[in-house]
Design a protein around this motif. Structure first.
Motif, PDB file in Angstrom:
ATOM      1  N   HIS A  12       0.838  -1.201   0.000  1.00 55.61           N
ATOM      2  CA  HIS A  12       0.000   0.000   0.000  1.00 55.61           C
ATOM      3  C   HIS A  12       0.878   1.260   0.000  1.00 55.61           C
ATOM      4  O   HIS A  12       1.885   1.327   0.712  1.00 55.61           O
ATOM      5  N   ILE A  13       0.453   2.247  -0.766  1.00 56.67           N
ATOM      6  CA  ILE A  13       1.189   3.497  -0.911  1.00 56.67           C
ATOM      7  C   ILE A  13       0.241   4.660  -0.609  1.00 56.67           C
ATOM      8  O   ILE A  13      -0.935   4.623  -0.991  1.00 56.67           O
ATOM      9  N   ASP A  14       0.747   5.697   0.047  1.00 63.80           N
ATOM     10  CA  ASP A  14      -0.075   6.888   0.260  1.00 63.80           C
ATOM     11  C   ASP A  14      -0.410   7.516  -1.101  1.00 63.80           C
ATOM     12  O   ASP A  14       0.429   7.530  -2.010  1.00 63.80           O
ATOM     13  N   ARG A  26       2.878   7.042  -8.071  1.00 65.69           N
ATOM     14  CA  ARG A  26       3.593   7.377  -9.299  1.00 65.69           C
ATOM     15  C   ARG A  26       2.949   6.624 -10.462  1.00 65.69           C
ATOM     16  O   ARG A  26       2.218   5.638 -10.248  1.00 65.69           O
ATOM     17  N   PRO A  27       3.191   7.053 -11.701  1.00 68.35           N
ATOM     18  CA  PRO A  27       2.610   6.354 -12.848  1.00 68.35           C
ATOM     19  C   PRO A  27       2.946   4.861 -12.820  1.00 68.35           C
ATOM     20  O   PRO A  27       4.084   4.474 -12.566  1.00 68.35           O
ATOM     21  N   GLY A  28       1.923   4.058 -13.071  1.00 69.12           N
ATOM     22  CA  GLY A  28       2.086   2.604 -13.000  1.00 69.12           C
ATOM     23  C   GLY A  28       1.465   2.015 -11.750  1.00 69.12           C
ATOM     24  O   GLY A  28       1.104   0.840 -11.728  1.00 69.12           O
ATOM     25  N   ASP A  29       1.360   2.834 -10.695  1.00 69.03           N
ATOM     26  CA  ASP A  29       0.694   2.358  -9.478  1.00 69.03           C
ATOM     27  C   ASP A  29      -0.777   2.097  -9.780  1.00 69.03           C
ATOM     28  O   ASP A  29      -1.352   2.666 -10.718  1.00 69.03           O
ATOM     29  N   LEU A  30      -1.381   1.261  -8.963  1.00 72.44           N
ATOM     30  CA  LEU A  30      -2.783   0.901  -9.177  1.00 72.44           C
ATOM     31  C   LEU A  30      -3.661   1.541  -8.110  1.00 72.44           C
ATOM     32  O   LEU A  30      -3.348   1.463  -6.919  1.00 72.44           O
ATOM     33  N   VAL A  34      -1.897   0.845  -4.520  1.00 68.92           N
ATOM     34  CA  VAL A  34      -0.917  -0.222  -4.320  1.00 68.92           C
ATOM     35  C   VAL A  34       0.172  -0.114  -5.388  1.00 68.92           C
ATOM     36  O   VAL A  34      -0.056   0.404  -6.478  1.00 68.92           O
ATOM     37  N   ARG A  35       1.356  -0.643  -5.027  1.00 62.75           N
ATOM     38  CA  ARG A  35       2.500  -0.551  -5.942  1.00 62.75           C
ATOM     39  C   ARG A  35       3.018  -1.961  -6.251  1.00 62.75           C
ATOM     40  O   ARG A  35       3.547  -2.649  -5.365  1.00 62.75           O
ATOM     41  N   PRO A  36       2.901  -2.399  -7.499  1.00 59.61           N
ATOM     42  CA  PRO A  36       3.366  -3.733  -7.864  1.00 59.61           C
ATOM     43  C   PRO A  36       4.873  -3.935  -7.760  1.00 59.61           C
ATOM     44  O   PRO A  36       5.343  -5.051  -7.517  1.00 59.61           O
TER      45      PRO A  36
END
Length: 370
Positions: free
Chosen positions: A312-314, A319-323, A366-368
């Motif tokens: 999980h990301i705030d 950033r581009p690519g995050d979901l 979220v960040r893959p």
């Protein structure tokens, strides 16, 4: 239908038959186009009532209510689609595990046959020496050299016999466990098939109801409805941007993120189809999972599992690519591409398109490739 318990006898030929049956059954179940295919469901009375609730042309003043009802129907279809995709993923995994177990059962049965053959040869050798074991022959020997040589052979023979018995026992235990595991996976496969069929039925019911509702609208009303949808998305996006969030988001895409965004961008204009993973059509998580797979980072298939398993990301750090995961039930996902925009496969009747990141209720990011 699960494996026949009477056919799963450790050490018996029933195990080999079970293995062959399992492999054949899974091969049929996993065949393209036939995997757990359910017949086109007949809508239940309640579903039919829901689908036909608006049999007259709605008044213009009721179009906002129509929009809200359509949103709910398509949201329910999205939830069911996630359930369908999860069941599909599980059944594929369980099918592979059953095939693997079946191969282990076949290999274990072959090993057991070899061990039994070795035991038979040992028994035959004992018979040829008059039925006397090596230790008895050793005692009767009065030749010192023969006695010493025989003592070594007895010790070696005892160790070999114990090792053979241990290996036989272990192989039989392994076969018994493999058979039990195969039966357990088969039961899970059956449960997954039922869950998948139920989800498919619900998806079709909700989409049919939505299409029937939309079919009652006149051309101008459909145009007005589309305008209301755009207005609702615009208002939500504006409210999100008014928080000043873009002043905080300055992170650049990673190398993998750029590849994922490039893949998603190349799919613009392709239709939404529930359960689809490309290359000609996608559902929401089918698009995001395939985009990241193309970037060399496989991620879970469903939006719910993407939310559960990925870091999980705030929102301010995305950033581009995050979901971006939407709604409290994580039933929708889109890819952030920068400047407050997303690429998404929205819903049935729509195509892969660019939209506002804040146009729907955000659950989180979220960040893959964290």
């Amino acid at each position: 239908m699960g494996p026949d318990k009477h056919a799963v006898r450790p050490g018996g030929r029933g195990i080999l038959a079970t293995a062959v049956t399992v492999v054949c059954a899974v091969t049929v179940l996993a065949a393209p186009g036939t995997a757990f295919a359910a017949p086109s469901p007949t809508p239940s009375p309640s579903a039919s009532a829901s689908a036909g609730a608006s049999v007259t042309v709605p008044q213009d003043k009721d179009l906002e209510a129509v929009r809200e009802k359509l949103d709910k129907l398509y949201h329910d279809a999205a939830v069911a689609t996630d359930a369908y995709n999860a069941a599909e993923e599980a059944t594929q995994k369980q099918s592979a595990e059953i095939v693997d177990l079946a191969k282990k059962i076949v290999k274990g049965q072959q090993k057991l046959d070899e061990l039994k053959e070795r035991a038979g040869r040992a028994a035959a050798a004992q018979y040829r020496t008059g039925g006397l074991p090596d230790s008895a022959q050793l005692i009767l020997s009065d030749n010192p050299t023969q006695f010493l040589d025989g003592a070594g052979r007895v010790l070696q023979g005892q160790r070999a016999t114990k090792a053979l018995i241990r290996e036989l026992t272990r192989t039989q235990q392994d076969l018994k466990q493999y058979a039990a595991d195969a039966a357990d996976q088969w039961n899970k496969l059956e449960a997954g098939r039922k869950a998948k069929a139920a989800a498919k039925k619900k998806i079709k019911q909700r989409i049919t109801a939505a299409e029937k509702l939309e079919s009652t609208l006149e051309k101008k009303q459909k145009e007005r409805l589309a305008e209301l949808e755009r207005e609702a998305a615009y208002q939500a996006q504006t409210a999100w941007l008014d928080t000043g969030i873009l002043d905080e988001i300055h992170t650049k895409a990673s190398a993998a993120g750029k590849k994922a965004v490039a893949f998603a961008t190349a799919q613009l204009g392709k239709p939404y189809v529930w359960g689809a993973e490309g290359p000609d059509s996608y559902d929401c998580s089918g698009l995001t999972s395939q985009a990241w797979a193309s970037a060399g980072k496989p991620i879970p298939r469903t939006s719910e599992e993407q939310w559960k398993q990925l870091e999980h990301i705030d929102v301010a750090d995305m950033r581009p690519g995050d979901l971006i995961i939407y709604y409290d039930d994580a039933s929708h996902v889109a890819m952030y591409i920068g400047d407050g925009a997303i690429i998404q496969a929205p819903r049935p009747g729509r195509t892969v398109s660019i939209g506002g990141a804040g146009s729907m209720p955000i659950l989180g990011v979220v960040r893959p490739d964290a």
